[in-house]
Motif scaffolding. Sequence first.
Motif, mmCIF file in Angstrom:
data_model
loop_
_atom_site.group_PDB
_atom_site.id
_atom_site.type_symbol
_atom_site.label_atom_id
_atom_site.label_comp_id
_atom_site.label_asym_id
_atom_site.label_seq_id
_atom_site.Cartn_x
_atom_site.Cartn_y
_atom_site.Cartn_z
ATOM 1 N N GLN A 527 -3.406 4.661 -14.025
ATOM 2 C CA GLN A 527 -2.611 3.573 -14.610
ATOM 3 C C GLN A 527 -3.286 2.957 -15.828
ATOM 4 N N GLU A 560 -0.261 17.895 -8.405
ATOM 5 C CA GLU A 560 0.117 16.481 -8.480
ATOM 6 C C GLU A 560 0.005 15.920 -9.898
ATOM 7 N N SER A 561 -0.664 16.642 -10.782
ATOM 8 C CA SER A 561 -0.813 16.165 -12.166
ATOM 9 C C SER A 561 0.528 16.075 -12.877
ATOM 10 N N LYS A 562 1.588 16.671 -12.304
ATOM 11 C CA LYS A 562 2.920 16.556 -12.923
ATOM 12 C C LYS A 562 3.362 15.107 -13.028
ATOM 13 N N ASN A 563 2.823 14.255 -12.151
ATOM 14 C CA ASN A 563 3.164 12.826 -12.199
ATOM 15 C C ASN A 563 2.593 12.138 -13.431
ATOM 16 N N LEU A 564 1.629 12.796 -14.084
ATOM 17 C CA LEU A 564 1.019 12.229 -15.295
ATOM 18 C C LEU A 564 1.769 12.613 -16.565
ATOM 19 N N TYR A 565 2.768 13.498 -16.473
ATOM 20 C CA TYR A 565 3.398 14.061 -17.673
ATOM 21 C C TYR A 565 3.920 13.029 -18.668
ATOM 22 N N SER A 601 0.309 23.331 -13.476
ATOM 23 C CA SER A 601 1.700 22.906 -13.408
ATOM 24 C C SER A 601 2.452 23.691 -12.331
#
Length: 898
Positions: A527, A560-565, A601
């Motif tokens: 965040q 889970e890094s897709k949430n950072l896109y 991804s």
Amino acid sequence: MDSASSVVLQALTQATSQDTAVLKPAEEQLRQWETQPGFYSVLLNIFNNHMLDVNVRWLAVLYFKNGIDRYWRRVAPHALSEEEKMSLRAGLITNFNEPVNQIATQIAVLIAKVARLDCPRQWPELIPILLESVKGQDGLQQHRALLTFYHVTKTLASKRLAQDKRLFQDLASGIYSFACSLWSHHTDCFLQQIYARDEAALLDFLEYHPCAFIPLIQRSLEFAVSYVFTPAGEGVTFERFIVQCMNLIKMIVKNDAYKPAKNIDDSKPESLEAHRIKTAFFTHPTLTEIGRRLVSHYFLLTEEELAMWEEDPESFAVEETGGDSWKYSLRPCTEVLFLDIFHNYSQTLTPVLLEMVQNLQGPTSVEDPVQLLMKDAVYNAVGLAAYELFDNVDFDQWFKNQLLGELQVSHHRYKLIRRRVIWLIGQWISVKFKSDLRPLLYEVILSLMQDPDLVFDFLLNSSPPVDDFEFRTEQFLPYLESIFGLLFQLLQQVTECDTKMQVLHVISCVIERVNIQIRPYVGCLVQYLPLLWKQSEEHNMLRCAILTTLIHLVQGLGAESKNLYPFLLPVIQLSTDVSQPPHVYLLEDGLELWLVTLENSPAITPELLRIFQNMSALLELSSENLRTCFQIVNAYIYLSATEFLQNYAEALCRSFCDLLKDITNEGQVQVLKVVEIALKVSPILGAHMFQPLLPAVFRGIVDGERYPVVMSTYLGIMGRVLLQNSSFFSSLLTQMASECNQEMDQLLGSVIEMWVDRMDNITQPERRKLSSLALLSLLPSDNSVIQDKFCGIINICVEALHDVMTEDPDTGTFKDCMLMSHFEEPKLSDDEEPPTEQDKRKKLLALEDPVHSVSLQQFVYEKLKAQQAMMGDQGFGVLMETVDTEIVRQLQEFLQGL
């Protein structure tokens, strides 16, 4: 002349190639031209053209210089004509503005070679023109003319005939007074700079003219040491003066020109003389006094420094670590001098420092500020000299018996020592610190991080305790949540850019070490990073640190890094857009982030696909990042071949065609691997989309590409096409037969023959099996050309069977070790990284790949049975007789039981 220049320029360009197939013919052509009239005039024009490639110009100078040695003398075979020599002499001294130092030196040397033969009789204008150019106001022209003047004078002075000596004497009488006045002028300028306190001019003289400084070494050391390290300087010196004296001592101690070679016989006389002077000066008493005074006097924190630290510990720590501050500030200058002297004279200074440590054993009274400052200074010295003291200090025992206790003294006056002790431990962690003591260290760090003032020096000047070979994840995990939380708090609290960068570095190291186990604790960091990115718009180096953190964060988060896109993809977009100024700083890390994002991804998104619009311009750069660019392309193909190729294959093909015109063999292989992967992932679409590149691959095979790795990749590509897209192979064969004006069968025979002949170029077992499967796919066939090559095809198959077949010790039967029947999640140890999403995609792809899904043993058997059925037993027997009997025996052994 213009046409000749273009031909010679092309040959010189080819002669700079790393590819011997291009290099050797070019060298041979240039060798043939050496005796051609006008060749050296063309070379002169080429190396005088500053717009051309430096390597080409350099080569032109070398060929010109070699030509002087061979063909300049009138009596030499194929000697140059007097007319051409006259033109060349004039061209050589037209101007003195060569921008490249190495080329300028070579031109000066070749002018001197000509001068040795022609000056002054055939070249009387040389010296006057040189003198006139030296008098000019243009700095570059003056330097180049002086450089040439030096080499000419040196060469003419070396001539030994009496007549030549008389000529040089006459010449010298005319130029000596001018040379002296020139020397005096530059010396006066230098002295004026010194009087004006232009320190750079004095660092420069010693650095760039060390041999000329040798006569001044003794007096310089006597002067500097007496004022800085004896009572003679008390009351009369000031900080800037001390800094310059220390820099002078440091440059003399450290200068490589003043050190003998490892083999004394290889040493220059000047180096031996300088070493003799230094050895005579730096006696045991002198070194002992310098060492003691550096630590006990110059290392002591002043009242002003203590006040600065108390007021703003973060700024104080940052200022101490500033880049070139050792040149201008007393404290860093002192520490750098200490390091250099200790490194060069450690045998003398180690006992001195250890004695000072011994005198300070045990806790120091908080009522004795002098001793507290002394302990701080001595610990500072021990930390700086950690590598030199490796064999002399049992740091583990010292940590347990002394330092740990000092960290637990809570009195506010002891804060200075606690700060220094944790910094000291940071210096020794990567040098000598047992892994068994790590948990104790983590507890200490946790307690100290409650007071950030104590850890700024530790963070800014040490390797993180998670960033070395002794780190064990299982020891760190109990402290992970607490330490990571405190690091995040610290990242928010600090204000200096350098501190934020270092805290981010430590955070990155933690994430990298614990990998997926970081996932429960990164929410707050995820965040905060968008805010920090926005705040750091004017600080590109801080943004580089954020990119590095994101790289490790994506690797730790995996899918889970897709949430950072929403944050991640615009960052990648900006960092890799060459039209945006920040890309100069951010590109390398931005590409790495782009790659790991793709690798982790779980699925393609429109936004992730859209970023690829940046790639075309990146491929045009042909920079050192090209390999990463190819890896990104491959990652897109693995992620979503259909969408990616339909959107970008056409533009990619254009870029690849441009690249292949001017690229190294290694770069060519990288391009071809993209095509190979596309064919592997999607044989039909891949062949269609990269169709413009495939004729060159076909021609490369037929022509017998000489570079083995390129040929291996060619065969890998063609193997995929032949095995998995036979109709496209047929159409390609038709196209190439038409272009080559050959019959299709004749061309097919040439391909198979070259394939068999160059099979040894293929070293990867997967590609060797692929080649066998591909050639076997031509069977059964009644085509006479294929039957003529049957022996070679069987030879390749038996070789591949040897590569891939393993014997079951229980049953004595053979099985194909490359076969994969199902996908299994690997069982990982604590130190192993989990597979990325791309790793999983590759595994799933392998299940459908003929190399991993088709038994070579079974395939050979079925194809031979089919050929036998087509030809009948008698005809097939005749065909098998073309194969060597030993190969047949091995084949039968592999096929037994089928």
